[in-house]
Design a protein around this motif. Structure first.
Motif, PDB file in Angstrom:
ATOM      1  N   GLU A  24       2.004  -1.709   3.048  1.00 48.32           N
ATOM      2  CA  GLU A  24       1.843  -1.101   1.723  1.00 48.32           C
ATOM      3  C   GLU A  24       2.796  -1.738   0.700  1.00 48.32           C
ATOM      4  N   ARG A  31      -2.094  -8.835   3.155  1.00 48.07           N
ATOM      5  CA  ARG A  31      -2.234  -7.538   3.822  1.00 48.07           C
ATOM      6  C   ARG A  31      -3.202  -7.634   4.985  1.00 48.07           C
ATOM      7  N   HIS A  78       6.578   0.730   6.457  1.00 46.14           N
ATOM      8  CA  HIS A  78       5.589   0.722   5.373  1.00 46.14           C
ATOM      9  C   HIS A  78       5.378  -0.690   4.820  1.00 46.14           C
ATOM     10  N   THR A 103      -1.808 -10.873  -2.675  1.00 43.02           N
ATOM     11  CA  THR A 103      -1.519  -9.602  -1.992  1.00 43.02           C
ATOM     12  C   THR A 103      -2.618  -9.151  -1.040  1.00 43.02           C
ATOM     13  N   THR A 139       7.062  -4.148  11.379  1.00 43.91           N
ATOM     14  CA  THR A 139       6.834  -2.714  11.129  1.00 43.91           C
ATOM     15  C   THR A 139       7.430  -1.856  12.222  1.00 43.91           C
TER      16      THR A 139
END
Length: 272
Positions: free
Chosen positions: A138, A89, A135, A85, A113
């Motif tokens: 996130e 990101r 989002h 993760t 996005t």
């Protein structure tokens, strides 16, 4: 005896993202009729590979997203892998402020996005849905599981960006040009070659009973796994140098397989 044919899609079987030559389609059906199994190995998603298989009117195994997923021809999943993760990101935001477009790859759909003219043009060449998820960064690691990040743009920008990513994350990722305006970034341990090894283990077919056909840098790991490897004559010289043979079409490689099975290996395939 050749028992399995594995073909890349874009630049190999698919031309201009969608066109399939009639002779290649006929060759695949001839292979199936002779008892050979067919698989596709692509940077594209499993639904896109299924779309191509349906267009061809055949069932095929699928090594998708450069080996992150492997599905049998009956759509049973036998391998799946995703990014860690915190790493994905960082990759999701790495191209911000540049002219490069970022696509996050979920198991069955693409994610951006924002939507603008550039992403709309990219969407026209996709065979799986493109979802707008403001989002998304996130959501990575929970709502959104990502196994590949694709960057699209001008080649000179992609090549410079590739070096930037490798200097920062080179021990954790592989990055390679997969199409004329596309660079794929995968976890270091994921590749078409690794995915194909899983498929071979599942099917009980040996590497020397298989041929593979490809045209790009993400196919080199496939060439390293399968000794009877075929690079397209339109591919980069470095890609060709990693394959056993160079051919002008999928049909030509399949002809080699059929003639080999018939005991006649006098073909036009050019050995590299």
């Amino acid at each position: 005896m050749i028992k399995l044919i594995i073909s890349d899609l874009d630049g190999t079987l698919l031309h201009n993202s969608r066109h399939i030559k009639p002779e290649d389609q006929a060759a695949l059906h001839n292979a199936l009729a002779s008892g050979i199994t067919v698989s596709f190995a692509s940077g594209r998603m499993h639904p896109e590979i299924v779309h191509v298989s349906n267009r061809l009117g055949l069932s095929a195994h699928a090594v998708s997203q450069n080996g992150a997923f492997v599905h049998t021809k009956d759509h049973e999943i036998i391998l799946q892998d995703i990014f860690e993760t915190s790493l994905v990101r960082q990759l999701a935001q790495a191209a911000e402020g540049t002219s490069i477009y970022t696509l996050l790859n979920g198991p069955d759909y693409y994610v951006t996005t924002v939507m603008n003219e550039g992403y709309a043009a990219i969407e026209a060449n996709l065979l799986a849905p493109l979802r707008v998820m403001p989002h998304a960064v996130e959501a990575l690691g929970s709502e959104l599981m990502c196994c590949k990040v694709s960057y699209q743009g001008e080649m000179e920008h992609l090549l410079a960006f590739k070096q930037e990513l490798l200097s920062t994350h080179g021990d954790k990722i592989d990055a390679y040009i997969s199409d004329v305006r596309c660079m794929d970034v995968m976890p270091r341990h994921v590749s078409k070659g690794a995915g194909i090894q899983t498929l071979l283990s599942y099917s009980g077919i040996r590497a020397d009973e298989t041929i593979c056909i490809g045209d790009s840098f993400n196919d080199i790991s496939m060439f390293g796994t399968i000794p009877n490897s075929f690079a397209m004559s339109t591919s980069h010289p470095e890609v060709q140098a990693n394959a056993a043979y160079v051919v002008d079409s999928v049909a030509e490689a399949i002809a080699w397989a059929l003639q080999t099975n018939a005991g006649n290996i006098d073909t036009k395939a050019k050995h590299t």
